[in-house]
Design an enzyme around this catalytic site. Structure first.
Site, mmCIF file in Angstrom:
data_model
loop_
_atom_site.group_PDB
_atom_site.id
_atom_site.type_symbol
_atom_site.label_atom_id
_atom_site.label_comp_id
_atom_site.label_asym_id
_atom_site.label_seq_id
_atom_site.Cartn_x
_atom_site.Cartn_y
_atom_site.Cartn_z
ATOM 1 N N TYR A 1 -52.442 -3.377 -26.479
ATOM 2 C CA TYR A 1 -51.934 -2.880 -25.192
ATOM 3 C C TYR A 1 -50.428 -2.562 -25.303
ATOM 4 O O TYR A 1 -49.974 -1.475 -24.940
ATOM 5 C CB TYR A 1 -52.204 -3.935 -24.119
ATOM 6 C CG TYR A 1 -51.466 -3.741 -22.827
ATOM 7 C CD1 TYR A 1 -51.736 -2.662 -21.996
ATOM 8 C CD2 TYR A 1 -50.486 -4.652 -22.423
ATOM 9 C CE1 TYR A 1 -51.046 -2.485 -20.810
ATOM 10 C CE2 TYR A 1 -49.804 -4.488 -21.237
ATOM 11 C CZ TYR A 1 -50.080 -3.402 -20.439
ATOM 12 O OH TYR A 1 -49.398 -3.230 -19.258
ATOM 13 N N SER B 1 -54.565 -2.273 -18.193
ATOM 14 C CA SER B 1 -53.285 -2.954 -17.931
ATOM 15 C C SER B 1 -53.178 -4.323 -18.595
ATOM 16 O O SER B 1 -52.389 -5.164 -18.176
ATOM 17 C CB SER B 1 -53.067 -3.070 -16.428
ATOM 18 O OG SER B 1 -54.116 -3.813 -15.871
#
Ligand code: 15L
Length: 272
Positions: free
Chosen positions: A141, A76
Site C-alpha cells: 500500500y 486504503s
C-alpha cells in the site's frame, strides 16, 4: 491558479471521500462524484458516476470539463500486491492519463504517511520528520503511494499537470489509537488542507504531510502551511482517555518504533 469550481472527487464513497462530500461544497466547489461503489444518497449523489478507474471511457467522461481532481480512490490499507497493483497503481495511472487527455491542470493526490512508514518516529528532542526524508514504504500500500508521487512528478515534468501530494496521516472523526494522536487529521482540517492544495499558487509536484496541528506531531507541517493551510484542530483533548486505555507508545516495541506503526510489523498480506 484561478480557484477551481468543478472538482472530480474519486473515491467519493470511501471513508475520507464521504467526509469530504459534506465538507468541501461550502468552499464553493461543485463536486462531481466518482467511485467503483455506488455513492449513498446525499448531496451530489444523483449525478455520481459508478465506475472502475480501469473503465477508460467512463473515467474520461467524468474528467471532461472539470477544473481539478481530488484523487482519493484506491485501497486504503494493505492488501495483496495484485489488488494494490490494479486499484492503486494502475488506477492512478488511468486517472493521470484521463487528466492529460482532458487537459486538467491540477490534481490533489491522496498519498499516505505509509510512503515513509519505516522512518523512525521522533523521540523527545528529535527534529520533526521533513517532507524530503527518503521514502521507506511499509507495505505494498505504501509502495503504491510512492508510485503515485513519482507518477505525479512525471506528469508535472512532462505534461505540466500540477499535483499536490498529501501524505495523509489518519483522517477520522476522532483519533482511535495513541499513535493517531500524532498523525490525526481532523475532517475539518482535511477539508482546509485539500482546499489549500486545490487553490495554492504552486506549480510542478509538491509533497506535504497532512495532519492537524497536533501537540504530539511527528512531521513538519511547514510545506502544508506554505500552501496556505491553517490547521485549527489538535488531537490532545483525546489523549488522556486513549492513554488510559492503551498506555503510552513503547519505543522498545517494534510496532511503535516507526511512523507507520503496526503497518511495519503486521504480517504481510500474501496472494492466495
Ligand atoms: C492510511 O494511509 C490509511 O488509509 C488509514 O486507514 C489509516 O490507517 C492511516 O493510514 C494511519 O496511518 O493510521
Amino acid at each position: 491558479m484561478p480557484a477551481p469550481r468543478t472538482v472530480l472527487l474519486t473515491g467519493a464513497a470511501g471513508g475520507v471521500g464521504t467526509l469530504m462530500r459534506d465538507l468541501l461544497p461550502p468552499y464553493g466547489y461543485d463536486l462531481r462524484l466518482f467511485d467503483a461503489r455506488p455513492v449513498p444518497a446525499g448531496p451530489g449523489a444523483q449525478g455520481a458516476v459508478t465506475a472502475d478507474l480501469a473503465d477508460r471511457d467512463a473515467l474520461r467522461a467524468a474528467v471532461h470539463g472539470v477544473d481539478a481532481i481530488l484523487h482519493l480512490a484506491g485501497i486504503s490499507g494493505e492488501s495483496t500486491f495484485e489488488r494494490i497493483l490494479r486499484a492503486n497503481i494502475e488506477g492512478t495511472y488511468h486517472l493521470y492519463e484521463a487528466a492529460r487527455e482532458e487537459g486538467v491542470r491540477r490534481i490533489v493526490f491522496a498519498s499516505s504517511n505509509h510512503a515513509v512508514g519505516f522512518t523512525p518516529r521522533p523521540l523527545g528532542g528529535d527534529p520533526l520528520i521533513p517532507v524530503d526524508t527518503p521514502r521507506r514504504p511499509d507495505t505494498y500500500y505504501g509502495l503504491s503511494k510512492c508510485f503515485g508521487e513519482d507518477l505525479a512528478q512525471l506528469y508535472a515534468d512532462r505534461y505540466g499537470i500540477d499535483t499536490v501530494s498529501v501524505r495523509i496521516g489518519a483522517c477520522f472523526p476522532r483519533p482511535r489509537t495513541v499513535r493517531m494522536l500524532s498523525v490525526w487529521l481532523s475532517p475539518a482540517d482535511g477539508a482546509r488542507l485539500f482546499h489549500a492544495a486545490l487553490t495554492a499558487d504552486v506549480t510542478g509536484h509538491t509533497v506535504v504531510y497532512g495532519s492537524s496541528a497536533n501537540t504530539r506531531l511527528w512531521w513538519d507541517l511547514g510545506p502544508a502551511r506554505a500552501l496556505g493551510y491553517r490547521p485549527r484542530d489538535d488531537s490532545e483533548p483525546f489523549a488522556a482517555a486513549l492513554v488510559a486505555e492503551q498506555g503510552e507508545l513503547d519505543p522498545a516495541d517494534p510496532a511503535h518504533a516507526n511512523l507507520g506503526g503496526a503497518f511495519c510489523t503486521d504480517p504481510p498480506v500474501r496472494r492466495p
